[in-house]
Design an enzyme around this catalytic site. Structure first.
Site, PDB file in Angstrom:
ATOM      1  N   ASP A  18      23.529  31.145  10.107  1.00 37.01           N
ATOM      2  CA  ASP A  18      23.153  32.335   9.892  1.00 37.01           C
ATOM      3  C   ASP A  18      22.468  33.235  11.106  1.00 37.01           C
ATOM      4  O   ASP A  18      22.062  32.311  11.980  1.00 37.01           O
ATOM      5  CB  ASP A  18      22.076  32.266   8.736  1.00 37.01           C
ATOM      6  CG  ASP A  18      21.689  33.401   7.913  1.00 37.01           C
ATOM      7  OD1 ASP A  18      22.303  34.617   8.277  1.00 37.01           O
ATOM      8  OD2 ASP A  18      20.908  33.557   7.081  1.00 37.01           O
TER       9      ASP A  18
ATOM     10  N   ASP B 226      25.068  28.641  -0.411  1.00 35.43           N
ATOM     11  CA  ASP B 226      23.886  27.926   0.303  1.00 35.43           C
ATOM     12  C   ASP B 226      22.782  27.874  -0.370  1.00 35.43           C
ATOM     13  O   ASP B 226      22.455  29.045  -1.056  1.00 35.43           O
ATOM     14  CB  ASP B 226      23.849  28.259   1.831  1.00 35.43           C
ATOM     15  CG  ASP B 226      23.195  29.308   1.941  1.00 35.43           C
ATOM     16  OD1 ASP B 226      23.167  30.429   1.683  1.00 35.43           O
ATOM     17  OD2 ASP B 226      21.814  29.192   2.108  1.00 35.43           O
TER      18      ASP B 226
ATOM     19  N   CYS C  22      26.229   9.347 -12.172  1.00 38.30           N
ATOM     20  CA  CYS C  22      26.329   9.809 -10.733  1.00 38.30           C
ATOM     21  C   CYS C  22      26.426   8.424 -10.240  1.00 38.30           C
ATOM     22  O   CYS C  22      25.951   7.445 -10.566  1.00 38.30           O
ATOM     23  CB  CYS C  22      25.116  10.239 -10.204  1.00 38.30           C
ATOM     24  SG  CYS C  22      24.821  10.410  -8.377  1.00 38.30           S
TER      25      CYS C  22
ATOM     26  N   CYS D 280      26.325   7.857  -6.689  1.00 38.39           N
ATOM     27  CA  CYS D 280      25.689   7.804  -5.296  1.00 38.39           C
ATOM     28  C   CYS D 280      24.988   6.558  -5.294  1.00 38.39           C
ATOM     29  O   CYS D 280      24.851   5.847  -6.097  1.00 38.39           O
ATOM     30  CB  CYS D 280      24.772   9.024  -5.200  1.00 38.39           C
ATOM     31  SG  CYS D 280      23.180   9.041  -5.777  1.00 38.39           S
TER      32      CYS D 280
ATOM     33  N   CYS E 183      21.860   6.266  -7.158  1.00 41.98           N
ATOM     34  CA  CYS E 183      21.951   5.772  -8.543  1.00 41.98           C
ATOM     35  C   CYS E 183      22.635   4.438  -8.640  1.00 41.98           C
ATOM     36  O   CYS E 183      22.104   3.823  -9.691  1.00 41.98           O
ATOM     37  CB  CYS E 183      22.711   7.116  -9.224  1.00 41.98           C
ATOM     38  SG  CYS E 183      21.931   8.625  -9.268  1.00 41.98           S
TER      39      CYS E 183
ATOM     40  N   HIS F 263      20.183  12.310  -3.656  1.00 45.42           N
ATOM     41  CA  HIS F 263      21.102  11.999  -4.896  1.00 45.42           C
ATOM     42  C   HIS F 263      21.110  13.468  -5.274  1.00 45.42           C
ATOM     43  O   HIS F 263      22.589  13.761  -5.768  1.00 45.42           O
ATOM     44  CB  HIS F 263      20.230  11.502  -5.992  1.00 45.42           C
ATOM     45  CG  HIS F 263      20.568  12.134  -7.439  1.00 45.42           C
ATOM     46  ND1 HIS F 263      21.739  11.583  -7.979  1.00 45.42           N
ATOM     47  CD2 HIS F 263      20.213  13.023  -8.064  1.00 45.42           C
ATOM     48  CE1 HIS F 263      21.987  12.200  -9.253  1.00 45.42           C
ATOM     49  NE2 HIS F 263      20.973  13.294  -9.259  1.00 45.42           N
TER      50      HIS F 263
HETATM   51 ZN   LIG Z   1      22.775   9.878  -7.666  1.00 43.95          ZN
END
Ligand SMILES: [Zn+2]
Length: 372
Positions: free
Chosen positions: A93, A268, A306, A308, A311, A337
């Site tokens: 930016d 964004d 999730c 990830c 998680c 997360h």
């Molecule tokens: Zn997660």
């Protein structure tokens, strides 16, 4: 210009499109969400985390990197990708927004901004040419022109000045860009606040300059959702179809879905990290405030849907406990997360567009997603 943009699939029932963007560095699938790495790092995460999650593009900031560590240092270290160790694309930016939000002393001149650095108090100038020079040294894949953002609410006169200077600087930027021929692409920014004729004026003037892509700026500044929706609904579908459409500073998952259905390609927003550091995480079922007492003994992960690493490995009870004792790791785990959630959310949206069920996906998601 080094940007190849190809629409692969258009949705039948909305303006959503799945496309592929080839920057000078990498392939970016659109729609996409850029994690915000303003100063060259995403707050509380590393670029290794981002690459592990599959982030294809991030946004960094010219204002911040110019003040610290300086574009010359970054150039001498091989450019921004190498310096921060990120193998995807980087959009930078221009810094106009930061001049307004961070600097207590600033003057707007016909030729650019003069302001006092919020770090050491020194006087700094940003002009359309200088902003391109800085972004070239950073080795940005997508550079943004210097624009004049306004606050919300702001007067018609201020927005008129904003539109006029944004166009003047866009003309100078484009001319300079064609002269120096950088490898990165250059996007124009449409301003105009919430005044219809000013948005139209800015829209027509900026589009007349034929940039590689277009951003709508001046949103997400505290205005009511209806006003923001109006600007997006009115102007995004009219943008040229064969160019990238970037909605700056947005947004929450429900807004992202709505705006993709109006044809936006790129977003964004700082909320995944900012909110997570304060204990509010995004999940497939809505927003979860981990400090809530009901999670004290909750063995489930932050988001039951999730996959990830947070998680897979940690319970709500443990993360809540880390927040309660103000451990740095609380914000790190929650941010990991939430950013992962946004990246996977956009992956699901792209799949839905590609496979022709975006409308159903959106309706179903909005029905389930709770924003509070
Ligand atoms: Zn997660």
């Amino acid at each position: 210009m080094s940007l190849k943009f190809e629409i692969i699939k258009k949705d039948n029932r909305t303006f959503a499109r799945y496309s592929v963007l080839q920057t000078k560095t990498s392939i970016v699938e659109l729609p996409n969400f850029m994690p915000v790495a303003t100063t060259g790092t995403i707050k509380s995460l590393t670029t290794l985390d981002l690459m592990e999650m599959g982030a294809q593009i991030i946004v960094c900031n010219t204002y911040h990197l110019h003040l610290r560590p300086g574009e010359d240092l970054i150039e001498s270290m091989g450019g921004l990708h190498k310096f921060i160790n990120f193998n995807g694309s980087i959009l930078t930016d221009s810094g106009g927004f930061q001049v307004f939000s961070l600097s207590k002393f600033r003057k707007v001149k016909e030729y650019g901004f003069i302001f006092r650095s919020h770090i050491d108090g020194s006087i700094v100038e940003l002009t359309p040419k200088k902003v391109i020079d800085i972004q070239m040294k950073l080795n940005s894949d997508i550079m943004m022109v210097l624009d004049y953002p306004t606050k919300y609410p702001s007067s018609y006169e201020e927005n008129l000045l904003s539109v006029n200077l944004t166009t003047k600087w866009a003309i100078e930027s484009k001319r300079y860009y064609e002269e120096v021929k950088p490898k990165g692409a250059l996007f124009g920014i449409i301003q105009g606040g919430f005044y219809k004729n000013l948005r139209e004026k800015s829209f027509n003037e900026i589009l007349g300059l034929n940039f590689d892509g277009y951003a709508i700026g001046g949103l997400a500044l505290g205005e009511p959702r209806e006003e923001r929706d109006w600007v997006v609904r009115e102007f995004v579908p009219k943008l040229p179809e064969n160019k990238v459409r970037y909605l700056m500073g947005i947004g929450k998952p429900d807004e992202i879905l709505e705006y993709i259905s109006l044809g936006v390609d790129l977003f964004d927003c700082v909320i995944p990290t900012r909110n997570s550091r304060r204990g509010t995480v995004f999940t497939s079922e809505g927003i979860l405030r981990i400090e809530n007492a009901k999670y004290k003994n909750d063995e489930r992960p932050l988001d039951v849907n999730c996959d990830c690493k947070v998680c897979k490995n940690y319970s709500r009870a443990y993360i809540r406990y880390l927040f309660s004792i103000n451990e740095v790791s609380a914000g790190i785990l929650a941010s990991y997360h939430s950013v992962y959630f946004f990246i996977k959310f956009l992956e699901q949206i792209r799949k839905a567009i590609r496979e022709g069920y975006f409308y159903e996906f959106k309706e179903d998601y909005l029905r389930r997603f709770k924003n509070t």
